[in-house]
Write an enzyme that holds these catalytic residues in place. Structure first.
Site, mmCIF file in Angstrom:
data_model
loop_
_atom_site.group_PDB
_atom_site.id
_atom_site.type_symbol
_atom_site.label_atom_id
_atom_site.label_comp_id
_atom_site.label_asym_id
_atom_site.label_seq_id
_atom_site.Cartn_x
_atom_site.Cartn_y
_atom_site.Cartn_z
ATOM 1 N N GLU A 91 54.708 17.034 -7.437
ATOM 2 C CA GLU A 91 55.581 17.849 -8.294
ATOM 3 C C GLU A 91 54.978 19.217 -8.597
ATOM 4 O OE1 GLU A 91 56.490 16.616 -12.521
ATOM 5 O OE2 GLU A 91 58.453 17.368 -11.932
ATOM 6 N N GLU A 92 53.705 19.220 -8.950
ATOM 7 C CA GLU A 92 53.081 20.497 -9.317
ATOM 8 C C GLU A 92 53.040 21.446 -8.130
ATOM 9 O OE1 GLU A 92 51.610 17.530 -10.030
ATOM 10 O OE2 GLU A 92 51.428 17.425 -12.223
ATOM 11 N N ASP A 145 61.929 15.196 -6.358
ATOM 12 C CA ASP A 145 60.709 15.646 -7.019
ATOM 13 C C ASP A 145 60.149 14.434 -7.751
ATOM 14 O OD1 ASP A 145 58.870 16.601 -8.875
ATOM 15 O OD2 ASP A 145 60.367 17.684 -10.073
#
Ligand code: AR6
Length: 531
Positions: free
Chosen positions: A312-313, A294
């Protein structure tokens, strides 16, 4: 690679999996210990959600534990008839407020403000319900889904009666939660019931959904925020229709200085790490069974509950159980990482950044391990954000990044470790150089004894050059310490950054050449001495 029609190089995925497929890697089972809080009863069956486990009935209200919204110590000042403020148990107010009928996002906002003051205005949420969803979908939400989310949230005292320890900086600790416990925590986060903590402002990422509900000030991201809300609603629709039965482990890893390698001394040959480098595919799709990176923020999840919509989001919003880590994972320090094992994927998506869109339900077919976790392991490591990208080549920055990657990749288990599935870590929003970052990650993989699968995310030229430098390093039997030295030399050389790979090749030839010269002189010296 496009010319030859080949979009990957190196070891085939079949060989990366050692011929046994993605699910054969051994995963150490969940066992409760001082350093591993297991908040459900062991063992579990996967027939129904695990029963909650709690060793202590009291609710801790101190610096070491999550403050639960239902704790009797959670008080909220309310005005009495005389206009005086007296403290009342927040959970009572939360229950009373949420059991009123709620027909619109505006009413929801009013209800939430009755137990949580100082929240921003829910402009994005209103936009979502007033301009994006169809009438039918709105009715479904307020008549069916929201009451279920509320039920799930108010069930927290029964679903999760135990204390959740905080994963604090400087400690290596784990927490295992059932997926149902996570769902109930997330339902509380959705309804913004968690008490405000002064310390949390600074060192914890924060879990309230209020920021997402308010994220409306950047027009170019309005659609993406609405799509994130679709992912969230979809997740709650799924977990309230059929209770999930698995479990998830969150492991914080901390390394002290003495636990980190001496990069200038490691004699491991880089050829011992095999690589597969591909210009197509995404970590979450093609990295089954591997340790998936990540590209994190030190506040794990980054802007998932805000505008953010990059690697990541997106990962967090399509695997919403990851979001719960924000409740108890203190900001990552320079030699720390968070590994999450067992999270389930609920949504598929298209696009990236401002073009991100929810596309459909995802039925995650990842098998469970012996402890009831999906065989998906994700490691959050945060790269440095470079305001001046030229600074990333300095020895101190390379040192920070290589230790961070090592903190993420190292495992204390001796068995054959799953390879790392990664890519341009720190090279998008954080403005790093993928050439440098690929070498740093290769060295960290090599020190941690893992193979590496690298996705260049559509960049076929990068795919070629990473493969070429790897072949060079492997055929010349270059060691970690040698490459470390060349990187340090590069930091001091006045060479343009795009020439990193050719600089390393030259540096290696030069050092070999110098060795030859040295040998030659030694030889001659010895000869003349003999004479
Ligand atoms: N699989 C493989 N590669 C990908 C994928 C994927 N699914 N998605 C993107 N890439 P970025 P950073 C490639 O910018 O620079 C967040 O806000 C693609 O080439 O997400 O480390 C965090 O919370 C992309 O340009 O990571 C942090 O605050 C590159 O990976 C910050 O961004 C980097 O992706 C981290 O930024």
């Amino acid at each position: 690679s496009s010319e030859s029609g080949k979009n990957w190089f190196g070891t085939s995925m079949e060989d990366i999996y050692c011929g046994h497929g993605p699910w054969a890697f051994e995963i150490p089972p969940v066992t409760a210990s001082r350093d591993h809080a297991v908040l459900y009863e062991l063992p579990i069956t996967l027939d129904s959600p695990p029963k909650p486990y709690c060793s202590v009935q009291d609710h801790y209200w101190d610096d070491d534990y999550v403050w639960m919204p239902y704790s009797p110590k959670n008080l909220f000042p309310v005005e009495n008839e005389n206009g005086e403020k007296t403290p009342k148990e927040s959970w009572k107010i939360i229950q009373e407020s949420l059991l009123q009928p709620i027909h619109s996002s505006r009413e929801l906002e009013v209800v939430i403000s009755s137990y949580n003051t100082g929240l921003p205005k829910f402009l994005a949420l209103h936009h979502f319900f007033e301009n994006i969803l169809e009438e039918d979908e709105i009715r479904q939400f307020f008549e069916i889904l929201l009451p279920r989310i509320i039920e799930l949230a108010l069930g927290l005292p029964d679903i999760l009666p135990g204390n959740i320890p905080l994963l604090k900086q400087g400690c290596s600790k784990s927490i295992s939660l059932s997926q149902l416990q996570i769902a109930s925590l997330l339902a509380n986060a959705f309804l913004c019931t968690f008490p405000w903590r002064e310390d949390s402002v600074f060192s914890y990422p924060g879990i309230d959904f209020a920021r997402l509900f308010a994220a409306h000030s950047r027009p170019e991201y309005q659609q993406a925020v609405a799509e994130k809300l679709k992912c969230v609603c979809h997740y709650f629709r799924r977990v309230t229709t059929k209770k999930p039965v698995g479990v998830v482990t969150f492991e914080r890893k901390h390394f002290s200085k003495s636990q980190l390698p001496r990069w200038d001394r490691l004699k491991n040959k880089l050829s011992n790490t095999r690589i597969h480098v591909s210009s197509i595919g995404a970590i979450e799709d093609e990295g089954c069974g591997l340790l998936q990176v990540d590209f994190a923020n030190k506040n794990v999840g980054g802007g998932v509950l805000d505008f953010g919509c990059v690697q990541e989001e997106i990962r967090f919003i399509v695997y919403p159980e990851l979001i719960v880590s924000r409740l108890f994972t203190e900001q990552l320090g320079p030699t720390e990482a968070l590994v999450v094992t067992g999270a389930e994927r609920f949504s598929n998506y298209t696009g990236y950044g401002d073009s991100f869109m929810w596309s459909e339900n995802c039925s995650d077919t990842t098998p469970h391990d012996s402890s009831g976790r999906r065989r998906t392991s994700i490691v959050a490591i945060d790269a440095i954000y470079f305001t001046k990208p030229a600074e990333q080549y300095s020895t101190s920055n390379v040192f920070r990044e290589i230790n961070k990657a090592y903190a993420g990749f190292h495992s204390r288990f001796e068995s054959l470790l799953p390879p790392v599935a990664t890519g341009n870590w720190g090279c998008g929003a954080f403005r790093g150089d993928p050439n440098l970052k690929s070498l740093i990650q290769l060295m960290a993989c090599s020190a941690a004894k893992r193979d590496m699968v690298y996705f260049t995310f559509g960049d076929s030229q990068l795919c070629n050059s990473i493969h070429e430098i790897y072949i060079f390093l492997a055929t010349n039997q270059v060691t970690i310490s040698q490459l470390w030295r060349y990187l340090c030399q590069f930091a001091n050389a006045k060479v343009k950054s795009e020439h990193l790979f050719s600089y390393i090749q030259q540096a290696h030839f030069d050092s070999k050449h110098q060795l030859c010269i040295k040998d030659f002189f030694c030889f001659n010296k010895k000869k003349s001495e003999k004479r």
